[in-house]
Design an enzyme around this catalytic site. Structure first.
Site, short mmCIF file in Angstrom:
data_model
loop_
_atom_site.label_atom_id
_atom_site.label_comp_id
_atom_site.label_asym_id
_atom_site.label_seq_id
_atom_site.Cartn_x
_atom_site.Cartn_y
_atom_site.Cartn_z
CB SER A 140 -0.49 -0.26 1.24
OG SER A 140 -1.70 1.68 1.90
CE1 TYR A 165 -4.16 -2.04 4.37
CE2 TYR A 165 -3.67 0.41 3.54
CZ TYR A 165 -3.59 -1.33 3.68
OH TYR A 165 -4.17 -1.64 2.33
#
Length: 351
Positions: A140, A165
């Site tokens: 990501s 995350y």
């Protein structure tokens, strides 16, 4: 780079009912012949399960010269993953299953440890015990954290995550590197930048904004509108994944006779950071155009500029030159074009 012809291969796509996963399966179905495509997803209720079911139904309706089957299961369950690998002996694995979302990781950390760390570990172990030609996995843009230097390059240090995350995604890259080195597993990580499009995730800004505006609620624009995001349309992301699947990092030995890790990481992003206010204006225009919002909608009355949120970053901006160099691909779809597709889909799906 080792070229892989995906026809007649056995391919695992995790997170297959997810936004990117379902679009990838759709694309593989239309491109390939003689392939066996297995999808797995735990169908959790992080967002509306009806949307996941809609995506799966679309996949079941595709008539193509491949075998497609879906397994409802969790990659965090080691036995499930082991038995799948034993049964199918996958050639290529694309790991897209993950607990997504920055803000949710602040309130529900457990979900991230289970799916993103334990789940990915299970995939790596299975690739070690049942060798694969290529493991492709989702990282990501959030791994860049608060990096000030833009555009973000895969050569930059990424040691300052600002959310759990992001930390799990960085961990995935480290774990993959370790397994590539120890067990010679060709692996490629893809750092996705703000993916959007039809049937996307309702927790993403463009989708959440639309839901709220339709109910007459006020939308909050973070950092007083001074956020910039490198929005990437889902078809561009899928094009990138499909190209990368076909080019595995080469297995080579170093001077010490030990394997050099067949490991790579790429950015996939539009390379055009858009100001959040401009993005919201285009979204509004396209929602009016598609008939989702009325012509005379008073947009100003429904937006509120608010400070930065914990775990958020002001700018994401991809340097995707390596992807272009190695795979001849740069994202093409403009923000207006992409949001138009989204607005038209939304009008059909919810009206």
């Amino acid at each position: 780079m080792e070229k892989i012809n995906l026809n007649n291969k056995t391919i695992l796509v995790t997170g297959a009912a997810g936004f990117i996963g379902s679009n990838l399966v759709k694309r593989l179905q239309s491109d390939l012949t003689g392939a066996t495509i297995i999808g797995i997803d735990n169908m959790n209720n992080y967002y509306d399960v009806a949307l996941k079911e809609y995506r799966l139904k679309e996949l079941d309706n595709i008539q193509a010269g491949n075998t497609w089957s879906f397994v409802k299961g969790d990659i965090a369950n080691k036995e499930t993953i082991d038995s799948l690998f034993k049964q199918y002996h996958f050639d290529v694995v694309v790991n897209l299953a993950a607990q997504a979302g920055v803000r949710y990781s602040i309130t529900n950390p457990d979900a991230y440890i289970q799916s993103n760390l334990i789940g990915f570990y299970n995939i790596l172990e299975a690739c070690r015990n049942h060798p694969v030609e290529h493991l492709v996995y989702a990282s990501s843009s959030s791994v860049y954290g608060g990096n000030k230097k833009v555009p973000f390059s895969t050569d930059d240090r990424v040691d300052n995550p600002v959310s759990l995350y992001a930390a799990t995604k960085k961990s995935n890259e480290l774990m993959a590197h370790c397994y590539s080195k120890l067990y010679n597993i060709p692996s490629t990580g893809l750092r996705f930048f703000t993916v959007y499009g039809p049937a996307g995730r309702p927790d993403m800004a463009y989708f959440g904004f639309t839901n709220k505006l339709l109910k007459g609620e006020t939308i909050q624009i973070y950092n007083f509108g001074n956020c910039r995001r490198d929005f990437t349309y889902v078809d561009d992301i899928v094009e990138g994944i499909v190209r990368v699947m076909q080019g595995a990092p080469e297995r080579k030995k170093g001077e010490d006779g030990l394997p050099i890790p067949p490991y790579a990481v790429y950015n996939i992003g539009g390379g055009q950071p858009e100001n959040l206010l401009d993005f919201v204006n285009i979204l509004q225009e396209e929602l009016v155009r598609a008939g989702v919002l009325p012509q005379d909608f008073d947009f100003e009355a429904h937006k509120q500029l608010v400070p930065m949120q914990p775990g958020d970053v002001p700018t994401t901006y991809a340097d995707a030159t390596a992807l272009e160099r190695d795979f001849g691909f740069t994202p093409k779809i403009t923000l207006r074009e992409g949001l138009r597709h989204f607005a038209e889909w939304y009008a059909k799906f919810y009206k």
